[in-house]
Design an enzyme around this catalytic site. Structure first.
Site, PDB file in Angstrom:
ATOM      1  N   GLU A 170     -17.169   1.887 -11.308  1.00 27.71           N
ATOM      2  CA  GLU A 170     -17.797   2.067  -9.997  1.00 27.71           C
ATOM      3  C   GLU A 170     -17.647   3.522  -9.541  1.00 27.71           C
ATOM      4  OE1 GLU A 170     -15.497   0.862  -6.489  1.00 27.71           O
ATOM      5  OE2 GLU A 170     -14.369  -0.459  -7.827  1.00 27.71           O
TER       6      GLU A 170
ATOM      7  N   CYS B  51     -14.561  -3.644  -8.905  1.00 28.69           N
ATOM      8  CA  CYS B  51     -13.570  -3.695  -9.994  1.00 28.69           C
ATOM      9  C   CYS B  51     -13.928  -4.709 -11.083  1.00 28.69           C
ATOM     10  CB  CYS B  51     -12.184  -4.020  -9.432  1.00 28.69           C
ATOM     11  SG  CYS B  51     -11.677  -2.907  -8.127  1.00 28.69           S
TER      12      CYS B  51
ATOM     13  N   HIS C  43      -6.103  -8.739 -12.096  1.00 24.69           N
ATOM     14  CA  HIS C  43      -6.583  -7.483 -11.506  1.00 24.69           C
ATOM     15  C   HIS C  43      -5.499  -7.050 -10.526  1.00 24.69           C
ATOM     16  CE1 HIS C  43      -8.680  -4.415  -9.435  1.00 24.69           C
ATOM     17  NE2 HIS C  43      -8.778  -5.092  -8.307  1.00 24.69           N
TER      18      HIS C  43
HETATM   19  N1  ACO Z   1       9.538  -2.168   3.238  1.00 24.60           N
HETATM   20  C1  ACO Z   1       9.066  -3.249   2.605  1.00 24.60           C
HETATM   21  N2  ACO Z   1       7.845  -3.789   2.854  1.00 24.60           N
HETATM   22  C2  ACO Z   1       7.077  -3.198   3.789  1.00 24.60           C
HETATM   23  C3  ACO Z   1       7.508  -2.073   4.496  1.00 24.60           C
HETATM   24  C4  ACO Z   1       8.805  -1.542   4.201  1.00 24.60           C
HETATM   25  N3  ACO Z   1       9.277  -0.468   4.786  1.00 24.60           N
HETATM   26  N4  ACO Z   1       6.536  -1.710   5.356  1.00 24.60           N
HETATM   27  C5  ACO Z   1       5.514  -2.589   5.177  1.00 24.60           C
HETATM   28  N5  ACO Z   1       5.837  -3.478   4.228  1.00 24.60           N
HETATM   29  C6  ACO Z   1       5.029  -4.558   3.702  1.00 24.60           C
HETATM   30  C7  ACO Z   1       4.294  -5.359   4.753  1.00 24.60           C
HETATM   31  O1  ACO Z   1       5.127  -6.334   5.310  1.00 24.60           O
HETATM   32  C8  ACO Z   1       3.166  -5.946   3.913  1.00 24.60           C
HETATM   33  O2  ACO Z   1       3.692  -7.025   3.164  1.00 24.60           O
HETATM   34  P1  ACO Z   1       2.836  -8.389   2.953  1.00 24.60           P
HETATM   35  O3  ACO Z   1       1.695  -8.034   2.048  1.00 24.60           O
HETATM   36  O4  ACO Z   1       3.829  -9.294   2.297  1.00 24.60           O
HETATM   37  O5  ACO Z   1       2.390  -8.847   4.291  1.00 24.60           O
HETATM   38  C9  ACO Z   1       2.840  -4.837   2.930  1.00 24.60           C
HETATM   39  O6  ACO Z   1       3.973  -3.962   2.940  1.00 24.60           O
HETATM   40  C10 ACO Z   1       1.604  -4.030   3.280  1.00 24.60           C
HETATM   41  O7  ACO Z   1       1.762  -3.505   4.568  1.00 24.60           O
HETATM   42  P2  ACO Z   1       0.685  -3.768   5.723  1.00 24.60           P
HETATM   43  O8  ACO Z   1       1.170  -3.041   6.927  1.00 24.60           O
HETATM   44  O9  ACO Z   1       0.395  -5.228   5.835  1.00 24.60           O
HETATM   45  O10 ACO Z   1      -0.664  -3.173   5.193  1.00 24.60           O
HETATM   46  P3  ACO Z   1      -1.163  -1.676   5.135  1.00 24.60           P
HETATM   47  O11 ACO Z   1      -1.743  -1.285   6.431  1.00 24.60           O
HETATM   48  O12 ACO Z   1      -0.139  -0.793   4.527  1.00 24.60           O
HETATM   49  O13 ACO Z   1      -2.376  -1.822   4.092  1.00 24.60           O
HETATM   50  C11 ACO Z   1      -3.565  -2.601   2.207  1.00 24.60           C
HETATM   51  C12 ACO Z   1      -2.196  -2.454   2.840  1.00 24.60           C
HETATM   52  C13 ACO Z   1      -4.454  -3.500   3.058  1.00 24.60           C
HETATM   53  C14 ACO Z   1      -3.409  -3.204   0.830  1.00 24.60           C
HETATM   54  C15 ACO Z   1      -4.210  -1.176   2.095  1.00 24.60           C
HETATM   55  O14 ACO Z   1      -3.417  -0.379   1.261  1.00 24.60           O
HETATM   56  C16 ACO Z   1      -5.623  -1.210   1.552  1.00 24.60           C
HETATM   57  O15 ACO Z   1      -6.581  -1.404   2.297  1.00 24.60           O
HETATM   58  N6  ACO Z   1      -5.819  -0.996   0.194  1.00 24.60           N
HETATM   59  C17 ACO Z   1      -7.135  -0.987  -0.416  1.00 24.60           C
HETATM   60  C18 ACO Z   1      -7.754  -2.360  -0.493  1.00 24.60           C
HETATM   61  C19 ACO Z   1      -7.184  -3.238  -1.581  1.00 24.60           C
HETATM   62  O16 ACO Z   1      -6.474  -2.780  -2.456  1.00 24.60           O
HETATM   63  N7  ACO Z   1      -7.540  -4.540  -1.550  1.00 24.60           N
HETATM   64  C20 ACO Z   1      -7.145  -5.490  -2.570  1.00 24.60           C
HETATM   65  C21 ACO Z   1      -8.303  -6.185  -3.299  1.00 24.60           C
HETATM   66  S1  ACO Z   1      -9.775  -5.240  -3.492  1.00 24.60           S
HETATM   67  C22 ACO Z   1      -9.484  -3.933  -4.565  1.00 24.60           C
HETATM   68  O17 ACO Z   1      -9.039  -4.053  -5.678  1.00 24.60           O
HETATM   69  C23 ACO Z   1      -9.869  -2.568  -4.128  1.00 24.60           C
END
Ligand code: ACO
Length: 503
Positions: A127, A161, A293
């Site tokens: 992609e 993906c 994935h």
């Molecule tokens: N220590 C340990 N864990 C922590 C800490 C810390 N200090 N801070 C946050 N976390 C945990 C959260 O509790 C959360 O855990 P959970 O998943 O068990 O709920 C996790 O870290 C992620 O934190 P969030 O605040 O919920 O999310 P964030 O705003 O960081 O965004 C996300 C994460 C949505 C994955 C972002 O990185 C993103 O949009 N990525 C791209 C999209 C993606 O990868 N999607 C997946 C499928 S599609 C694809 O392949 C592209």
């Protein structure tokens, strides 16, 4: 039924000089022997079509996720524990999707002494487009030009993906078709995943996987076992033609991914039950290993636990008792599916069970992706490379093992497949589980890379932003960051053609 014999040359002379330094000791035959591939001229290639040989490319530089946490001033553990990632690979404007795909396919051809004339199909999933018409597939044809082989079907497939998996499935279908005439297919799964600054940025990564596909394969796709899930949703997409960065609804993408796991796992189990003519009670009965994935490792952990939850739901719906390991899931197992998504209590409970099972069944497939990040359509295939190349679970250890593989591409389409790891019936073949494992040498390749600072990572992405869509331009990134033997972008001509060289 008539049978045709096709002679496949081990290696043409022109290639042998550049090969010497590149061959991995003992991994492949160094002889220019003539091997004979026999195939039926009807629609069957003789069965067990799948991955015969495999190669991958990962960039020379990575950034530590722990260092990135400090740099981004987020809480300690957010990327390393919260996302479960250790390192992230990156490239600047010196490398693009075509160059990394060129490197992966070049390695595959050379390290397995493949005659370019033995290839009849080449599919590429990506992609990370650099042109709205000219495909990465046709750019790769420069590797086949010296041999004079132009009779190569296939094109570039794009769906977030998922393109790499579509390419694999296309390749297997072609190998099983009368068009193959005893030739092989190659599929490439590759991407450069970059996000604008923000919570998604640490979920980037880069990688390219190139696999040879043919019959009597060490990693054979199990026919009739796969199940897909496709819906119309905007969870992750790239609507801005002037930017490499995606638009992403992170939370929606997570729930779409997990919903697809539910659907695909249920469908695959019911198909496997028909094939095996027996009920399957658990993921362990279905598979020995599962590869996913992997946008980031935490989602992989959650998805495997979700499969355990699906086992509990299936047992409850069949009126069967839950085993001790799943007993705590009983209060959730009969809830409507919608109430089990984004259910914090269930998520908490699932995070506390099945840890050892995860390590055994999924652990061997997570090594590369934890250390390069999300290579988008490459990710599942990179995880299969980790498993095939794992010192304890890969190589000959895999013989007879059943492997589940879950592929997800936003937008969305997902497929769960089943593979059977086996040693080919032909003892003379170069293509075996051991050869694949030796050739991949996963651990040493990860070690050969160099760590870069978060500042260098950020600068590399700034270079990419400035170069994106440019014509009549030369990349600013240093060739020093390109590993020996890899391809890189020399220039984009004033007409927009892209010129590559090999270091
Ligand atoms: N220590 C340990 N864990 C922590 C800490 C810390 N200090 N801070 C946050 N976390 C945990 C959260 O509790 C959360 O855990 P959970 O998943 O068990 O709920 C996790 O870290 C992620 O934190 P969030 O605040 O919920 O999310 P964030 O705003 O960081 O965004 C996300 C994460 C949505 C994955 C972002 O990185 C993103 O949009 N990525 C791209 C999209 C993606 O990868 N999607 C997946 C499928 S599609 C694809 O392949 C592209």
């Amino acid at each position: 039924m008539s049978t045709t014999k096709t002679k496949v040359l081990g290696l043409c002379k022109k290639w042998s000089s550049c090969l010497k330094s590149d061959l991995l000791s003992g991994a492949v035959s160094k002889n220019s022997q003539i091997r004979t591939v026999t195939s039926s001229s009807s629609t069957s290639a003789g069965g067990n079509a799948g991955i015969l040989a495999a190669e991958f490319y990962i960039p020379h530089r990575y950034v530590s996720q722990a260092e990135l946490e400090k740099f981004d001033k987020v809480s300690s553990g957010k990327y390393t524990v919260g996302l479960g990632q250790s390192q992230m690979a990156f490239v600047d404007d010196r490398e693009d999707i075509n160059s990394i795909a060129l490197t992966a396919v070049d390695r595959l051809l050379k390290r397995y002494n493949l005659d370019p004339k033995s290839i009849g199909r080449l599919d590429v999933g990506t992609e990370s487009l650099v042109d709205k018409s000219k495909s990465t597939k046709t750019t790769l044809m420069q590797l086949f030009a010296p041999s004079g082989n132009r009779d190569i079907e296939g094109a570039t497939v794009m769906n977030a993906c998922y393109g790499g998996t579509a390419s694999l499935l296309n390749s297997v279908a072609w190998v099983n078709s009368p068009e193959a005439h005893g030739r092989y297919a190659i599929y490439v799964a590759c991407d450069i995943a970059v996000y604008e600054p923000g919570p998604a940025r640490p979920t980037g990564g880069v990688g390219a996987v190139a696999c040879l596909v043919g019959p009597d394969a060490p990693l054979a796709l199990v026919p009739g076992a796969r199940h897909s899930h496709s819906v119309d949703v905007y969870d992750f997409y790239k609507p801005k033609m002037s930017s490499e960065y995606p638009a992403v609804d992170g939370k929606l993408s997570q729930s779409c991914y997990v919903t697809a796991v539910d659907d695909c796992y249920a469908g695959t189990i019911s198909k496997l039950e028909k094939i095996r003519a027996t009920q399957i009670k658990s993921v362990e009965e279905a598979f020995d290993h599962v590869a996913f994935h992997s946008p980031y490792n935490k989602l992989v952990q959650q998805s495997f636990k979700r499969m355990l939850f699906n086992d509990a739901r299936r047992l409850v719906s069949r009126g069967e008792a839950l085993p001790d390991a799943l007993a705590a899931l009983a209060p959730f197992a009969s809830l409507p599916a919608s109430q089990t998504l984004a259910n914090k209590d269930l998520d908490k409970l699932l995070s506390s069970i099945g840890g050892d099972l995860y390590k055994r069944m999924v652990g061997p497939s997570e090594t590369i992706s934890k250390n390069i990040g999300n290579s988008y359509t490459g990710a599942l295939h990179m995880n299969l490379m980790s498993l095939l190349g794992d010192a304890h679970a890969g190589g000959a250890h895999l013989e007879g093992k059943s492997i589940g593989a879950f592929s997800y591409g936003s937008g969305a389409i997902a497929t769960m497949m089943a593979f059977k790891a086996r040693n080919p019936s032909k003892k003379s073949t170069l293509f075996s589980l051991s050869t694949i494992a030796k050739t991949l040498s996963v651990a040493s390749r990860l070690k050969e890379r160099v760590e870069a600072s978060p500042e260098e990572f950020t600068n590399a992405l700034i270079l990419r932003e400035a170069f994106y869509g440019k014509i009549g331009a030369t990349p600013a990134g240093s060739i020093d960051n390109v590993p020996a033997g890899a391809f890189f972008l020399k220039e984009v001509t004033k007409e927009g053609g892209r010129v590559y060289a090999q270091k």
